[in-house]
Motif scaffolding. Structure first.
Motif, PDB file in Angstrom:
ATOM      1  N   GLY A  80       0.783  -1.221   0.000  1.00  0.00           N
ATOM      2  CA  GLY A  80       0.000   0.000   0.000  1.00  0.00           C
ATOM      3  C   GLY A  80       0.813   1.269   0.000  1.00  0.00           C
ATOM      4  N   ALA A  81       2.140   1.163   0.049  1.00  0.00           N
ATOM      5  CA  ALA A  81       2.964   2.361   0.128  1.00  0.00           C
ATOM      6  C   ALA A  81       3.976   2.445  -1.010  1.00  0.00           C
ATOM      7  CB  ALA A  81       3.697   2.412   1.465  1.00  0.00           C
ATOM      8  N   THR A  82       4.549   1.321  -1.396  1.00  0.00           N
ATOM      9  CA  THR A  82       5.617   1.318  -2.395  1.00  0.00           C
ATOM     10  C   THR A  82       5.026   1.247  -3.793  1.00  0.00           C
ATOM     11  OG1 THR A  82       6.890   0.061  -0.773  1.00  0.00           O
ATOM     12  CG2 THR A  82       7.874   0.333  -2.933  1.00  0.00           C
ATOM     13  N   VAL A  83       4.384   2.350  -4.197  1.00  0.00           N
ATOM     14  CA  VAL A  83       3.729   2.445  -5.503  1.00  0.00           C
ATOM     15  C   VAL A  83       4.031   3.824  -6.086  1.00  0.00           C
ATOM     16  CG1 VAL A  83       1.873   0.857  -4.878  1.00  0.00           C
ATOM     17  CG2 VAL A  83       1.571   3.317  -4.484  1.00  0.00           C
ATOM     18  N   VAL A  84       3.619   4.030  -7.332  1.00  0.00           N
ATOM     19  CA  VAL A  84       3.696   5.349  -7.940  1.00  0.00           C
ATOM     20  C   VAL A  84       2.317   5.665  -8.518  1.00  0.00           C
ATOM     21  CG1 VAL A  84       4.571   4.437 -10.139  1.00  0.00           C
ATOM     22  CG2 VAL A  84       4.924   6.848  -9.551  1.00  0.00           C
ATOM     23  N   SER A  85       1.811   6.874  -8.221  1.00  0.00           N
ATOM     24  CA  SER A  85       0.473   7.268  -8.660  1.00  0.00           C
ATOM     25  C   SER A  85       0.544   7.932 -10.028  1.00  0.00           C
ATOM     26  CB  SER A  85      -0.150   8.219  -7.648  1.00  0.00           C
ATOM     27  OG  SER A  85      -0.308   7.580  -6.393  1.00  0.00           O
ATOM     28  N   LEU A  86      -0.412   7.577 -10.896  1.00  0.00           N
ATOM     29  CA  LEU A  86      -0.433   8.131 -12.248  1.00  0.00           C
ATOM     30  C   LEU A  86      -1.277   9.394 -12.359  1.00  0.00           C
ATOM     31  CD1 LEU A  86      -0.654   4.971 -14.541  1.00  0.00           C
ATOM     32  CD2 LEU A  86       1.339   6.078 -13.510  1.00  0.00           C
ATOM     33  N   GLY A  87      -2.338   9.505 -11.552  1.00  0.00           N
ATOM     34  CA  GLY A  87      -3.227  10.650 -11.677  1.00  0.00           C
ATOM     35  C   GLY A  87      -4.151  10.518 -12.872  1.00  0.00           C
ATOM     36  N   ASP A  88      -5.140  11.420 -12.968  1.00  0.00           N
ATOM     37  CA  ASP A  88      -6.107  11.381 -14.065  1.00  0.00           C
ATOM     38  C   ASP A  88      -5.404  11.482 -15.410  1.00  0.00           C
ATOM     39  OD1 ASP A  88      -8.096  11.248 -12.190  1.00  0.00           O
ATOM     40  OD2 ASP A  88      -8.867  13.279 -12.527  1.00  0.00           O
ATOM     41  N   SER A  89      -5.556  10.463 -16.233  1.00  0.00           N
ATOM     42  CA  SER A  89      -4.998  10.350 -17.591  1.00  0.00           C
ATOM     43  C   SER A  89      -3.496  10.113 -17.612  1.00  0.00           C
ATOM     44  CB  SER A  89      -5.333  11.579 -18.450  1.00  0.00           C
ATOM     45  OG  SER A  89      -4.533  12.693 -18.099  1.00  0.00           O
ATOM     46  N   GLY A  90      -2.868   9.859 -16.458  1.00  0.00           N
ATOM     47  CA  GLY A  90      -1.431   9.584 -16.421  1.00  0.00           C
ATOM     48  C   GLY A  90      -1.074   8.300 -17.156  1.00  0.00           C
ATOM     49  N   VAL A  91       0.201   8.203 -17.560  1.00  0.00           N
ATOM     50  CA  VAL A  91       0.661   7.075 -18.368  1.00  0.00           C
ATOM     51  C   VAL A  91       1.968   6.529 -17.806  1.00  0.00           C
ATOM     52  CG1 VAL A  91       1.428   6.332 -20.663  1.00  0.00           C
ATOM     53  CG2 VAL A  91      -0.402   8.031 -20.450  1.00  0.00           C
ATOM     54  N   ALA A  92       2.101   5.201 -17.779  1.00  0.00           N
ATOM     55  CA  ALA A  92       3.358   4.541 -17.460  1.00  0.00           C
ATOM     56  C   ALA A  92       3.658   3.536 -18.562  1.00  0.00           C
ATOM     57  CB  ALA A  92       3.287   3.837 -16.106  1.00  0.00           C
ATOM     58  N   ILE A  93       4.874   3.570 -19.082  1.00  0.00           N
ATOM     59  CA  ILE A  93       5.311   2.592 -20.080  1.00  0.00           C
ATOM     60  C   ILE A  93       6.409   1.753 -19.453  1.00  0.00           C
ATOM     61  CG2 ILE A  93       6.276   2.232 -22.375  1.00  0.00           C
ATOM     62  CD1 ILE A  93       5.148   4.929 -23.187  1.00  0.00           C
ATOM     63  N   LEU A  94       6.145   0.458 -19.302  1.00  0.00           N
ATOM     64  CA  LEU A  94       7.058  -0.467 -18.651  1.00  0.00           C
ATOM     65  C   LEU A  94       7.870  -1.252 -19.673  1.00  0.00           C
ATOM     66  CD1 LEU A  94       6.710  -0.365 -15.532  1.00  0.00           C
ATOM     67  CD2 LEU A  94       4.531  -0.018 -16.697  1.00  0.00           C
ATOM     68  N   THR A  95       9.157  -1.473 -19.377  1.00  0.00           N
ATOM     69  CA  THR A  95      10.005  -2.311 -20.202  1.00  0.00           C
ATOM     70  C   THR A  95      10.592  -3.432 -19.357  1.00  0.00           C
ATOM     71  OG1 THR A  95      11.824  -0.739 -19.851  1.00  0.00           O
ATOM     72  CG2 THR A  95      10.543  -0.516 -21.878  1.00  0.00           C
ATOM     73  N   PHE A  96      11.241  -4.396 -20.015  1.00  0.00           N
ATOM     74  CA  PHE A  96      11.579  -5.656 -19.367  1.00  0.00           C
ATOM     75  C   PHE A  96      12.957  -6.151 -19.804  1.00  0.00           C
ATOM     76  CE2 PHE A  96       7.116  -5.074 -20.041  1.00  0.00           C
ATOM     77  CZ  PHE A  96       6.534  -5.421 -18.839  1.00  0.00           C
ATOM     78  N   ASP A  97      13.569  -6.964 -18.956  1.00  0.00           N
ATOM     79  CA  ASP A  97      14.825  -7.609 -19.349  1.00  0.00           C
ATOM     80  C   ASP A  97      14.565  -8.719 -20.364  1.00  0.00           C
ATOM     81  OD1 ASP A  97      16.344  -5.991 -17.662  1.00  0.00           O
ATOM     82  OD2 ASP A  97      16.117  -7.353 -15.970  1.00  0.00           O
ATOM     83  N   PHE A  98      13.421  -9.373 -20.235  1.00  0.00           N
ATOM     84  CA  PHE A  98      13.015 -10.432 -21.158  1.00  0.00           C
ATOM     85  C   PHE A  98      11.697 -10.043 -21.816  1.00  0.00           C
ATOM     86  CE2 PHE A  98      15.801 -12.468 -18.169  1.00  0.00           C
ATOM     87  CZ  PHE A  98      16.492 -13.426 -18.905  1.00  0.00           C
ATOM     88  N   ALA A  99      11.560 -10.377 -23.083  1.00  0.00           N
ATOM     89  CA  ALA A  99      10.304 -10.114 -23.780  1.00  0.00           C
ATOM     90  C   ALA A  99       9.191 -10.989 -23.212  1.00  0.00           C
ATOM     91  CB  ALA A  99      10.470 -10.384 -25.275  1.00  0.00           C
ATOM     92  N   ILE A 100       7.948 -10.580 -23.463  1.00  0.00           N
ATOM     93  CA  ILE A 100       6.772 -11.354 -23.085  1.00  0.00           C
ATOM     94  C   ILE A 100       6.252 -12.040 -24.336  1.00  0.00           C
ATOM     95  CG2 ILE A 100       4.475 -11.273 -22.031  1.00  0.00           C
ATOM     96  CD1 ILE A 100       5.289  -8.511 -20.868  1.00  0.00           C
ATOM     97  N   GLU A 101       5.886 -13.321 -24.217  1.00  0.00           N
ATOM     98  CA  GLU A 101       5.375 -14.035 -25.381  1.00  0.00           C
ATOM     99  C   GLU A 101       3.988 -14.589 -25.121  1.00  0.00           C
ATOM    100  OE1 GLU A 101       8.172 -17.100 -26.260  1.00  0.00           O
ATOM    101  OE2 GLU A 101       7.534 -18.402 -24.608  1.00  0.00           O
ATOM    102  N   ASN A 102       3.290 -14.866 -26.201  1.00  0.00           N
ATOM    103  CA  ASN A 102       1.929 -15.389 -26.136  1.00  0.00           C
ATOM    104  C   ASN A 102       1.980 -16.892 -25.909  1.00  0.00           C
ATOM    105  OD1 ASN A 102      -0.830 -15.706 -26.329  1.00  0.00           O
ATOM    106  ND2 ASN A 102      -0.885 -15.546 -28.556  1.00  0.00           N
ATOM    107  N   GLY A 103       1.837 -17.296 -24.652  1.00  0.00           N
ATOM    108  CA  GLY A 103       1.868 -18.712 -24.297  1.00  0.00           C
ATOM    109  C   GLY A 103       0.507 -19.189 -23.830  1.00  0.00           C
ATOM    110  N   ASP A 104       0.499 -20.264 -23.077  1.00  0.00           N
ATOM    111  CA  ASP A 104      -0.750 -20.784 -22.531  1.00  0.00           C
ATOM    112  C   ASP A 104      -1.231 -19.905 -21.382  1.00  0.00           C
ATOM    113  OD1 ASP A 104      -0.680 -22.927 -24.293  1.00  0.00           O
ATOM    114  OD2 ASP A 104       0.426 -24.208 -22.895  1.00  0.00           O
ATOM    115  N   GLY A 105      -2.516 -19.577 -21.374  1.00  0.00           N
ATOM    116  CA  GLY A 105      -3.098 -18.805 -20.280  1.00  0.00           C
ATOM    117  C   GLY A 105      -2.612 -17.370 -20.276  1.00  0.00           C
TER     118      GLY A 105
END
Length: 324
Positions: A80-105
């Protein structure tokens, strides 16, 4: 006859109120993913933020400021504390060390900060395989179109589907890339970016945002606080693809070398705000108008740090290693 009336009343209520989608964590049929689930393979490692307003209808109140960008990286805390608030219409773009793929589920999950079941702040979710073209998950809302959910009121997570934030803190909302199988211009087996866009939540036609079938998305509004809007905790990767090549940096911000022995050089031609924090989110240094072309970490211990740079275009968080 009494039981028939009860049955008819129940069926009518379901039709009128909707509640078609998955329920809260711990209830049969819930799709919530716990932050310690063994199906999670990794977490987002980079973020670019564009803060939104405390109240989109009263922009003079300014933008939100709760949390720092690095709070959204790596494992969800669910505290409940270690977060970041975006506000009305705010945007966050996240990147990754590994790509995400379309797998099962489900392929990834987004964790928000709802302090209890059915206190809901939502975000649209989009994905990209190049950081340029983004495709949005088809979202659905069955919440009221006429009665606004107030800032201290509860909704029902069964009203919403394919919107981040429907579950309480510590539980992620899952997303399945298969839902985007008919989309063009995107490689569903090499997702490099996940974009979260705050759903303002108002049913006021001047600002209302709508779902896939044109219904206004109604959630808690207004939230005119420093912590207003969608509160991002983390994004988890479930179906993990290949290792990403290089840093996913914005062209206008470069910080090098990385790793560094102490001095980091900044390639940025405009003034900016600077914040340095450790991997626990503790702020070690900040300056509101930084005009130098280097960052000196010489007196810092070896380890990982987050360098948060804010310009008029948004915020960028970079993970930097000091030492070999």
């Amino acid at each position: 006859m009494k039981y028939l009336i009860i049955l008819i009343t129940f069926v009518f209520s379901v039709i009128v109120l909707g509640q078609s989608f998955a329920p809260v964590p711990g209830v049969i049929g819930s799709k919530a993913i716990y932050k310690d689930s063994s199906i999670i393979k990794s977490w987002a490692s980079g973020v670019v933020l564009t803060r939104g307003y405390k109240d989109i209808a009263n922009k003079s109140n300014g933008k939100v400021g709760f949390g720092i960008g690095s709070n959204s990286l790596y494992k969800a805390e669910g505290d409940g504390a270690t977060v970041v608030s975006l506000g009305d219409s705010g945007v966050a773009i996240l990147t990754f060390d590994f790509a995400i793929e379309n797998g099962d589920g489900p392929d990834f999950a987004v964790f928000e900060n709802g302090f209890t079941d059915n206190y809901i702040e939502l975000a649209f979710v989009e994905v990209s395989s190049d950081g340029v073209k983004f495709v949005r998950f088809p979202s659905y809302s069955e919440a009221s179109q006429t009665v606004q959910i107030g800032p201290y009121e509860y909704s029902d997570c069964r009203y919403y589907n394919n919107l981040a934030g429907k579950y309480r803190q510590g539980y992620g909302t899952p997303f399945d890339l298969e839902d985007l199988k008919d989309s063009s211009g995107i490689d569903l087996n090499y997702i490099t970016h996940v974009k979260l866009i705050d759903v303002i939540g108002t049913i006021d036609e001047n600002f209302a945002l709508k779902d896939e079938v044109g219904r206004k998305i109604n959630d808690t509004y207004p939230t005119p606080f420093e912590s207003g809007g969608f509160d991002l905790d983390a994004v988890a990767v479930i179906n993990q693809g290949p290792l990403m090549v290089g840093e996913n940096e914005l062209d206008y911000i470069k910080v090098y070398p990385n790793p560094t022995s102490g001095i980091l050089y900044i390639q940025l031609s405009e003034p900016f705000s600077l914040k340095i924090s450790n991997i626990r989110g503790g702020v070690l240094y900040q300056e509101t108008r930084f005009v130098k072309d280097l960052i000196d970490l010489t007196n810092y211990s070896d380890g990982l740090y987050f360098i948060e740079i804010e310009t008029e275009k948004g915020e960028r968080v970079l993970k930097v290693k000091k030492g070999n």
